[in-house]
Enzyme design. Structure first.
Site, PDB file in Angstrom:
ATOM      1  N   LYS A 315      33.018  99.082  38.131  1.00 20.56           N
ATOM      2  CA  LYS A 315      34.301  99.788  38.129  1.00 20.56           C
ATOM      3  C   LYS A 315      35.436  98.850  38.530  1.00 20.56           C
ATOM      4  O   LYS A 315      36.525  98.879  37.942  1.00 20.56           O
ATOM      5  CB  LYS A 315      34.242 100.981  39.094  1.00 20.56           C
ATOM      6  CG  LYS A 315      35.557 101.732  39.275  1.00 20.56           C
ATOM      7  CD  LYS A 315      36.026 102.390  37.977  1.00 20.56           C
ATOM      8  CE  LYS A 315      37.337 103.138  38.156  1.00 20.56           C
ATOM      9  NZ  LYS A 315      37.220 104.352  38.969  1.00 20.56           N
ATOM     10  N   CYS A 370      44.412 104.084  40.092  1.00 23.84           N
ATOM     11  CA  CYS A 370      43.312 103.114  40.080  1.00 23.84           C
ATOM     12  C   CYS A 370      43.781 101.671  39.927  1.00 23.84           C
ATOM     13  O   CYS A 370      43.366 100.798  40.681  1.00 23.84           O
ATOM     14  CB  CYS A 370      42.329 103.455  38.960  1.00 23.84           C
ATOM     15  SG  CYS A 370      41.467 105.023  39.213  1.00 23.84           S
TER      16      CYS A 370
END
Length: 545
Positions: A315, A370
Site C-alpha cells: 500500500k 492517502c
C-alpha cells in the site's frame, strides 16, 4: 509401511474392533511426561476416555456450530477442540477434522463479519459484503458517523452507496455499539484512520483502540484482517500483541491475523472492490488462506504474499509512487512557468507516441487523505531501519509548495489590479480533494489549503462552490457558500477552478465573466480550458500551472 491419511497430525486414536476407546494428543503426552509418566507406559494410562465427539455424519457447518457453541457457552479450552473426532452411533470413527480446516471449509456466508471504522474504506467494504449475503456488524467511534448510519444514511458520497444503504441497513448491515453478545463476530476487519501527527508521524491511537475492542471479544478460530495504512511491522509488533493480551489467545494458533491493504479510489470504491486484485499477507498460511477465501466472494483475483510486512509495504509503495510521479510533474511546472513555457504543451509533446514516459499533468499540489500522508508513513518505516528517504520527502515538499505558488500568484494579481478594492472577492470552485471520480471528501484538499493561505494574506471575502460537497462543510472552513456558479462569479476579482469535476467542463464562461470584476484572474488549475478561447473575454487574465 506407513500409509497416507487425512487425519491431522498430533493426535492418537485408540480403538478396539473399530470402536473408539479414547484419544491422546501431543499435549496429553507432554503433560504426562512432565508429570513423571514413564515413556514406556501404556497409551491407555494417559488417553482421554471421554473426549469431545461429534455424532455423525454431519455437515461441516453443523460441526462448526457445535464447536463454536462449546467455546461460547461452555468455555471449553482450545486444546479440547483442536482436533474434532466424528463418530457414528456405535462410536466408530468416521473422521478427524482439524479446527482450522473445518473453519476454512465451512461456508463463509454463514460467518458474522464485524467492521471497525466506517469511513470511505470500511463502509464500502461493509456494504459490498452485505450485498453478497454476509451478515455484517459495523462500528465507528465517531458519534456523528454512528448516528447517521443508524438512521440508514451514508455520511459520504460514493457512486451507488445510497441504494445499498437503503437495501441493507438494519438487514444484512447493522450498526452496533459493541461486538459482544449477539453481535459477536467470526471475522473482523479493521479500517480505522491513521492520520499524521504534527511531527508527520502516524497517529496509532485509533488502531490501538480498535485492536483492544476486538481483543476483548476475540474467540478461538476468529480472523482479524487489518485494512488501515500503517508503517511496516505494525500488524505484527503493535496489533498482534494487543489482540493476544486482551484475549488471552495466541495468534496463528488460536486466532488468525492478516493484512490486506485497501487500494480503491474514492468515488469508484464499490466498483473497484469487485475488480481490483486483493493483496494479502498473513501471520501464517492459515491466516492468508482464510482471508483469501473471504475476498474470493468479492473479486476473482487475490495475490498472497508470504508475510504481513510485504503486504503492508504494498500500500505504501502504491500511493508513494503516485505521489512522487505527481510531484515530478509539479516541479516541471514550477520550472516551465519561470521560463514562460506552457507546461501542458510540453508534457503532451513528451508523452505523444513515446511509450517510455507518461508524465501526468501538474496539479495545485497533491491532495487526498492517502497521498499526502502515506509517503510519510513509508519514510517512518525506513527510519525504523535507520534509513532516510530523501527523494520521497523532497517530492512531498514540492507538492506542498504548489499551493504557496498559486496563492502568491493570486496575491500578485490582486495587488497589481485591485489595490484600491477593500477585501476583493475570490471565488474557488471544487472543494473535494479531487473531481474524478467524484467524491465529497475534503481531507487533504488543496482548495482548503489555498483558502487558508489566502486568509493568512488578509483576503477573507472568499466564496466557494462544489457540486458534491455539502454547503455546511464549505461554510465550516470559513468560506462563504455560493449556491450557483452565477453567484460565485458575480463581482469576483479572481476565480480558480481547483479540481477536475466533470461539472466544471464546458461551462459558459463568456456569460459568467460578464458579471465579474474587470480585470479578472481566471486560474485554471487543471487546464480544462483553451487559453486562446478564454483570452477572447475582455479583461480576463488566464493562468494555469
Amino acid at each position: 509401511k506407513p500409509h497416507k491419511t487425512n487425519i491431522p497430525a498430533g493426535i492418537i486414536l485408540v480403538v478396539e474392533e473399530r470402536k473408539l476407546l479414547g484419544i491422546a494428543t501431543d499435549g496429553d503426552i507432554r503433560r504426562a511426561l512432565a508429570g513423571g509418566t514413564d515413556l514406556e507406559a501404556s497409551i491407555g494410562s494417559i488417553m482421554n476416555r471421554n473426549p469431545f465427539l461429534v455424532d455423525g455424519p454431519k455437515t461441516n457447518l453443523e460441526i462448526l456450530s457445535l464447536v463454536v457453541d462449546k467455546i461460547k457457552h461452555e468455555h471449553w479450552h482450545k486444546d479440547r477442540l483442536d482436533k474434532i473426532v466424528v463418530v457414528d452411533k456405535k462410536r466408530r470413527v468416521l473422521d478427524v477434522i482439524g479446527f482450522y480446516d473445518l473453519w476454512q471449509a465451512s461456508d463463509m456466508r454463514f460467518k458474522h463479519i464485524g467492521i471497525v471504522g466506517l469511513g470511505y474504506v470500511g463502509l464500502t467494504l461493509a456494504l459490498t459484503l452485505a450485498d453478497l449475503g454476509f451478515r455484517v456488524r459495523g462500528f465507528d467511534a465517531d458519534s456523528r458517523v454512528f448516528e447517521s448510519l443508524r438512521k440508514g444514511k451514508a455520511h459520504i458520497f460514493e457512486d451507488g452507496i445510497d441504494a445499498l444503504m437503503k437495501e441493507h441497513s438494519e438487514k444484512n448491515l447493522k450498526i452496533v455499539s459493541a461486538f459482544s453478545g449477539e453481535n459477536n463476530c467470526d471475522i473482523y476487519f479493521v479500517a480505522v484512520g491513521t492520520p499524521l501527527k504534527g511531527n508527520k508521524t502516524p497517529e496509532m491511537k485509533h488502531l490501538e483502540a480498535a485492536a483492544k475492542n476486538i481483543g476483548k471479544v476475540l474467540k478461538l478460530g476468529d480472523l482479524v484482517v487489518l485494512r488501515s495504512t500503517v508503517p511496516v511491522g505494525t500488524t505484527r509488533n503493535v496489533v498482534l500483541p494487543i489482540l493476544e493480551n486482551e484475549s488471552g489467545l495466541t495468534g496463528g494458533t488460536d486466532f488468525l491475523l492478516a493484512f490486506a491493504p485497501e487500494r480503491t479510489v474514492e468515488g469508484k470504491a464499490l466498483e473497484e472492490l469487485r475488480t481490483l486484485p486483493q493483496v494479502i499477507g498473513g501471520l501464517n498460511h492459515a491466516s492468508a488462506d482464510s482471508t483469501a477465501n473471504i475476498f474470493g466472494f468479492i473479486t476473482n483475483s487475490n495475490f498472497i504474499l508470504p508475510s504481513l510486512e510485504e503486504a503492508e509495504m504494498v500500500k505504501l509503495v502504491n500511493n508513494t509512487y503516485r505521489d512522487v510521479t505527481f510531484a515530478f510533474a509539479n516541479e516541471i511546472s514550477l520550472v516551465s512557468r519561470r521560463w514562460g513555457i506552457d507546461t501542458k504543451r510540453v508534457i503532451e509533446a513528451a508523452n505523444h507516441g513515446y511509450p517510455r514516459s507518461q508524465v501526468p499533468m501538474p496539479s495545485p499540489g497533491v491532495g487526498g487523505y492517502c497521498l499526502e500522508k502515506d509517503p510519510y508513513i513509508l519514510s517512518e518505516s525506513a527510519k525504523a531501519k535507520n534509513y532516510d528517504m530523501h527523494f520521497i520527502t523532497h517530492a512531498r515538499a514540492v507538492s506542498e509548495r504548489m499551493i504557496d505558488s498559486v496563492a502568491s500568484e493570486m496575491k500578485h494579481f490582486l495587488t497589481t489590479h485591485h489595490s484600491g478594492r477593500k477585501n476583493p472577492k475570490i471565488f474557488l470552485l471544487g472543494f473535494a480533494f479531487k473531481g474524478k471520480p467524484a467524491t465529497s471528501d475534503m481531507r487533504g484538499s488543496t482548495t482548503v489549503k489555498l483558502a487558508e493561505r489566502l486568509r493568512g494574506m488578509g483576503y477573507t471575502n472568499i466564496f466557494g462552490y462544489d457540486p458534491v460537497v455539502k454547503k455546511a462543510d464549505i461554510s465550516a472552513i470559513g468560506v462563504k457558500h455560493a449556491a450557483t456558479l452565477e453567484r460565485g462569479f458575480e463581482g469576483a476579482c479572481a476565480v480558480g477552478i481547483m479540481n477536475n469535476h466533470i461539472a466544471f467542463e464546458g461551462i459558459d464562461l463568456s456569460s459568467l465573466f460578464k458579471g465579474t470584476a474587470n480585470p479578472t484572474m481566471f486560474f485554471d488549475a487543471w487546464a480544462l480550458y483553451n487559453p486562446e478561447v478564454v483570452a477572447k473575454n475582455k479583461g480576463v487574465h488566464y493562468a494555469r500551472l
